[in-house]
Design a protein around this motif. Sequence first.
Motif, short mmCIF file in Angstrom:
data_model
loop_
_atom_site.label_atom_id
_atom_site.label_comp_id
_atom_site.label_asym_id
_atom_site.label_seq_id
_atom_site.Cartn_x
_atom_site.Cartn_y
_atom_site.Cartn_z
N VAL E 114 -11.59 -53.17 3.28
CA VAL E 114 -9.99 -53.85 2.97
C VAL E 114 -9.94 -55.42 3.32
O VAL E 114 -10.12 -55.57 4.61
N THR E 115 -9.85 -56.11 2.26
CA THR E 115 -9.84 -57.40 2.30
C THR E 115 -8.54 -58.01 2.10
O THR E 115 -7.47 -57.40 2.02
N ILE E 162 -2.45 -52.02 6.43
CA ILE E 162 -2.39 -50.36 6.88
C ILE E 162 -2.16 -49.73 5.70
O ILE E 162 -2.65 -48.69 5.52
N ASP E 163 -1.12 -50.05 4.91
CA ASP E 163 -1.10 -49.37 3.51
C ASP E 163 -2.20 -49.39 2.98
O ASP E 163 -2.52 -48.17 2.40
N GLU E 164 -2.77 -50.38 2.71
CA GLU E 164 -4.19 -50.13 1.88
C GLU E 164 -5.14 -49.54 2.69
O GLU E 164 -5.96 -48.56 1.78
N CYS E 165 -5.21 -49.55 3.93
CA CYS E 165 -6.16 -48.52 4.60
C CYS E 165 -5.98 -47.09 4.40
O CYS E 165 -6.73 -46.29 4.04
N LEU E 166 -4.51 -46.68 4.34
CA LEU E 166 -4.26 -45.77 4.26
C LEU E 166 -4.49 -45.09 2.70
O LEU E 166 -4.90 -43.84 2.61
N ARG E 167 -4.32 -45.83 1.70
CA ARG E 167 -4.77 -45.52 0.25
C ARG E 167 -6.19 -45.17 0.28
O ARG E 167 -6.70 -44.49 -0.22
N ALA E 168 -6.80 -46.43 1.04
CA ALA E 168 -8.52 -46.14 1.01
C ALA E 168 -8.93 -44.72 1.52
O ALA E 168 -9.50 -43.70 1.11
N LYS E 169 -8.17 -44.35 2.74
CA LYS E 169 -8.34 -43.04 3.36
C LYS E 169 -8.02 -41.81 2.49
O LYS E 169 -8.88 -40.60 2.40
N GLY E 175 -15.47 -42.24 5.50
CA GLY E 175 -15.51 -41.81 6.50
C GLY E 175 -14.78 -43.19 7.68
O GLY E 175 -14.67 -42.98 8.82
N ALA E 176 -14.94 -44.42 7.18
CA ALA E 176 -14.49 -45.47 7.97
C ALA E 176 -14.13 -46.58 6.92
O ALA E 176 -14.39 -46.75 5.82
N ILE E 177 -13.23 -47.60 7.60
CA ILE E 177 -12.98 -48.80 7.01
C ILE E 177 -13.58 -49.77 7.56
O ILE E 177 -13.73 -50.16 8.86
N ILE E 191 -4.53 -51.11 13.68
CA ILE E 191 -4.82 -50.58 12.20
C ILE E 191 -5.51 -49.20 12.55
O ILE E 191 -5.13 -48.22 11.90
N ARG E 192 -6.57 -49.03 13.48
CA ARG E 192 -7.09 -48.00 13.78
C ARG E 192 -6.26 -46.84 14.19
O ARG E 192 -6.24 -45.67 13.71
N ASP E 193 -5.16 -47.26 15.03
CA ASP E 193 -4.39 -46.10 15.49
C ASP E 193 -3.24 -45.76 14.26
O ASP E 193 -2.97 -44.40 14.25
N ALA E 194 -2.92 -46.58 13.47
CA ALA E 194 -2.18 -46.18 12.33
C ALA E 194 -2.73 -45.44 11.31
O ALA E 194 -2.30 -44.32 10.54
N VAL E 195 -4.15 -45.83 10.94
CA VAL E 195 -4.82 -45.15 9.86
C VAL E 195 -5.52 -43.76 10.51
O VAL E 195 -5.78 -42.87 9.36
N GLY E 196 -6.02 -43.69 11.58
CA GLY E 196 -6.56 -42.55 11.82
C GLY E 196 -8.00 -42.43 11.38
O GLY E 196 -8.60 -41.34 11.14
#
Lengths: 244, 244, 244, 244, 244, 244
Positions: E114-115, E162-169, E175-177, E191-196
């Motif tokens: 996520v850039t 965070i939104d984009e990371c959640l979409r990635a998840k 397994g990782a961002i 970010i880690r806390d929010a994305v899990g």
Amino acid sequence: MKIRVINPNTTSSMTEKIGDAARRIAAPGTEIVASNPSSGPVSIESHFDEAISAVGVLEEIRAGEQERTDAYILACFGDPGLLAARELTRAPVIGIAEAAFHMATLIATRFSIVTTLARTGIIAEHLLQTYGFAHHCRRVRAAEIPVLDLEDSGTRALDRIIDECLRAKAEDNIGAIVLGCGGMADLTGEIRDAVGLPVVEGVTAAVKLAESLVSLGLGTSKHGDLDFPRPKTFRGRFDYLSGD
Amino acid sequence: MKIRVINPNTTSSMTEKIGDAARRIAAPGTEIVASNPSSGPVSIESHFDEAISAVGVLEEIRAGEQERTDAYILACFGDPGLLAARELTRAPVIGIAEAAFHMATLIATRFSIVTTLARTGIIAEHLLQTYGFAHHCRRVRAAEIPVLDLEDSGTRALDRIIDECLRAKAEDNIGAIVLGCGGMADLTGEIRDAVGLPVVEGVTAAVKLAESLVSLGLGTSKHGDLDFPRPKTFRGRFDYLSGD
Amino acid sequence: MKIRVINPNTTSSMTEKIGDAARRIAAPGTEIVASNPSSGPVSIESHFDEAISAVGVLEEIRAGEQERTDAYILACFGDPGLLAARELTRAPVIGIAEAAFHMATLIATRFSIVTTLARTGIIAEHLLQTYGFAHHCRRVRAAEIPVLDLEDSGTRALDRIIDECLRAKAEDNIGAIVLGCGGMADLTGEIRDAVGLPVVEGVTAAVKLAESLVSLGLGTSKHGDLDFPRPKTFRGRFDYLSGD
Amino acid sequence: MKIRVINPNTTSSMTEKIGDAARRIAAPGTEIVASNPSSGPVSIESHFDEAISAVGVLEEIRAGEQERTDAYILACFGDPGLLAARELTRAPVIGIAEAAFHMATLIATRFSIVTTLARTGIIAEHLLQTYGFAHHCRRVRAAEIPVLDLEDSGTRALDRIIDECLRAKAEDNIGAIVLGCGGMADLTGEIRDAVGLPVVEGVTAAVKLAESLVSLGLGTSKHGDLDFPRPKTFRGRFDYLSGD
Amino acid sequence: MKIRVINPNTTSSMTEKIGDAARRIAAPGTEIVASNPSSGPVSIESHFDEAISAVGVLEEIRAGEQERTDAYILACFGDPGLLAARELTRAPVIGIAEAAFHMATLIATRFSIVTTLARTGIIAEHLLQTYGFAHHCRRVRAAEIPVLDLEDSGTRALDRIIDECLRAKAEDNIGAIVLGCGGMADLTGEIRDAVGLPVVEGVTAAVKLAESLVSLGLGTSKHGDLDFPRPKTFRGRFDYLSGD
Amino acid sequence: MKIRVINPNTTSSMTEKIGDAARRIAAPGTEIVASNPSSGPVSIESHFDEAISAVGVLEEIRAGEQERTDAYILACFGDPGLLAARELTRAPVIGIAEAAFHMATLIATRFSIVTTLARTGIIAEHLLQTYGFAHHCRRVRAAEIPVLDLEDSGTRALDRIIDECLRAKAEDNIGAIVLGCGGMADLTGEIRDAVGLPVVEGVTAAVKLAESLVSLGLGTSKHGDLDFPRPKTFRGRFDYLSGD
């Protein structure tokens, strides 16, 4: 010709089903010996299950070597222990994933895989890369059914597999489906009829490849990196593997 | 089961030799029809020869379709016209190069190819890349013998092939040799004995793969890019190909 | 400088259109000879059509060699018979697919292809892989219009191509579009205006590449695998190809 | 048409030589402006030299933009600053390495590169991979001559290049040679004559590609990742680059 | 051990933030010197910004060499000037993009990036290919926030990342961002806390890799293509780089 | 921080040697627990040895999980059981082959591997491909010494390794050597001194990577395909692995 079809897990009902599928496709002169290790997981749904199952696979190869076996099939879609198994014998050893991939590329330019659980998709991805078929596979799909649900006719396993195959047909720009689990060996016909695409199943594909190699007089090369393992000492409960 | 083994060149002695090799390996119930086009080059040693020969290959497929053929084999190592041929039939169509590659990867982790002329090596390189086997082939080698010298028992063709195979064995870190010409089909045994490595020959490999696919009920996918060609007008001396 | 632009199909209206597009872009001193084989399919929409058309392509090369031709262009997006054609001449021979790919990578990091029928997408995929541009192409898209509909101004062909190009622009993260059919040569300007992206068309690209190579004194290498074919006997209706 | 040929190093004798080579190959209506940055290394023989030279390259692009330039050429075989340069203009920008690779693949299936120093071979390897030509290049060879020795007619530079080209011809199974340094632009003819293979030189190749793109109305895509850089503040001695 | 963390842009607040992140993760005996060039862009969001920033990076390496530096970190996700920087020192030099990629592959089979801006995605794609991680990265995603918005706590930058990371998840089967900008170094925890998911941040990863290499006694190889640049004359405002 | 260094074979003298090498490089606060399975082969020189050893590796992971282990290292160059091991823990698990590859690419653009026996070269080749480092490794070389000869100071093992490293330095165009066996962990210094190249050894590299990941708060992702295995029944002598 005697082919030993090794179900790497320890669920004998699945071994029977796989054996039956193998027998139905086998040539008249082919004897199918379906076996599974006595020790190991009841299903293979992770790298861990696969690693443990490899021991049983290798013991089944050793057992097969005691009784003049002409070829071996590893009937789990991750091809667990394949190269190790090849080291133990001059006979050909064929994994059902590779068998299905080879056959699929002969009848279609691109295929998709429909497997059981998404978490095992990575195993298929690694095999595709190592074997050279990464470009031929459009997508690895999962029906999200545990392997042993395939043994339980009460589950909706078949429906879910067919649904996923139909999605693959509609979306993936493919010519064929590869079924991603040995436990689907008895469902091939129904899936094919429902999906309207060639459906390649690994156990049956592997039987024909095994028969083919034996007919051709081709066995595992003992020149180079698949030669018999150097004899050595094994300790503890593997001491029975020690060579001289 | 009837398999049509198409020798893409027009040298009938080679067709006979290929047919004999196919018959020797075929299963009891398999009928081998060996044919070659009446028009085309006497040997295939260039992209040009290959392109012209493809027309004959396709006509042989069309002829086969008139008489209910179960599978086709293209018995030239460049697999000329393979995808076009697949479009013309529901039956499986197998090239001897791909057949040999598939079989070689089942018995060895790495192989080398020994072909006739260096100039055709690029054809093998392109096939290896398209099929996905580029990483499995260590080296494409040439014995530098014209194809038709393989028909002339007086030449030193066999010796030169064996010499090149022995160099491959010594230098290439391989487990198997793939023979790179359909005209070597009758030499496999001698080469194998002299070289001491598994030697994979494409005609025989293709026969077994063809039988396998037929047994499995798998034919060329008609869903997607291998579907029958859209009917259309062909002009001039190809007008007989026009559809409605 | 004389460039022979070979339309591999036998539809002369398309040949004219392609010739016109070539002439419009050609340098002052360049003479464009647009031709098509007298025999072969009226359009190329499958591997089969492509294989048959290659014969005509090669005859057109041979015809060109009779009259001192400086360069050749194969004006079908599958580049049919390209390597075979190169063997027949010292002049450069350029396919319009490769021409478009080369040019597109000089002006954008990533492109998508918009072609006619989905079934021919696999041809583009194979070319991208062999030529080395697989990573530069995000997606092969089809407007699902038969090739000859491009000849019929009454059809909605242009609209559908523009629609697909706009989808590519919106979804594919690209900088340029490659048009995937020689029959679109006259539509480039309209598509470019409507889409607002650089649009690379192969016929025009190939003319400039051909002129470039001739200016540079570069022709097809006759050292190695593109050397003239070894002279040999051709049988039947290809006997006129026999060499001495 | 005005093409600015930028010699990324600061050796004006090399700029002249490169400009002369460009002019000799340019079309009648093409004006060649050969320039080099006033600041930077006198030769480019490392990643460090390349990184510093990129600043000068970009300033030359900016200078070119002041006077309506139709295309740019970066005349150093590492294509330093290529993508950055493309961001600064709507005109096409072509590196001589990519130009040579593109042209070489049109006339031969495989080529080798003969460059100056072995240490810069890695730059060529990275370009081959990024551009997609890794499979087309058999080998990157070095004549082990410093770049500026090419400016000194007393050295044995030409002989060593020819020797290395002859080794490539004998050993590499190739159809063409790519010269790996802009400073070899004036030696192409002699090398070609001595080696007996097509020799592709990047400066001349790039001139023709630049003319081609301009004729085609194709410039650097401003849609997506080659768009003009977002205007921003630059600090210190780069403050003149600040946008609004 | 002294590690110089070079922020390639000239925004000192970002340098401080990066330095703080580096210090928090550094081992007790590690001294972190955070610096940025005095000249160059305030943020790096294009190939152009990157090329200019490389000069500053190299000057910071030269400055570091004056004071016995044990390792260097380039704290911009494009790893600008990385190979050039390595040539200037025996110490290890680590880019934060490569650092993050290496670490991510040790804890997950597949990751997404996520850039900040989509236009810089191509830089990540090229690095993934050159470094060898193209198969490990499922997707390069952009939150579409300018780099300097990361410096402005009033913006919604964190939310968008965070939104984009959640979409990635949810969509990418990963397994990782990997966070794609040095300016995100202080946001990793949130970010880690929010994305899990494990979230790999390059600055911190690079500090640990730098410490690791120094402990191992491993520095940039001076054998071959990363050897010190050949001393030479630099002209104009780069004359201070001239060697003897 | 407690790191469990698992020697996958059962030769305790090698375990001690590996443990010593790990302790020498470990950070002050790091506790190294060196262990080996009680059951399994005394050395790992084939796929078969590797498959059997994986069981012991997994049991050592399970043992480590009983005592709060922060990270694991698999100290055999084939990284046996790596992905399976990762499934069993939230801690990072690092193989020494991958560790060495990662570190080598940070200090050199290209490296060669010097391993023990040629037959295990294929294992390295497969790892290079799966991990993404195939392009970074020029050549996999073997000193042709059995693993346990490394335990016997009377053998000429060290000399042979150094000889092979010197050949790699002279012939392979590399910047670094990767040692291809955990049993070479104590020889690194001598080899480095004799060869004059950076020499990357996997055990020590892995210790630093393990410490790094722990410091970064990064462990094996439990999202997706490295999640804990689904609990299930194991039969026979693996029944102790059954979950609930």
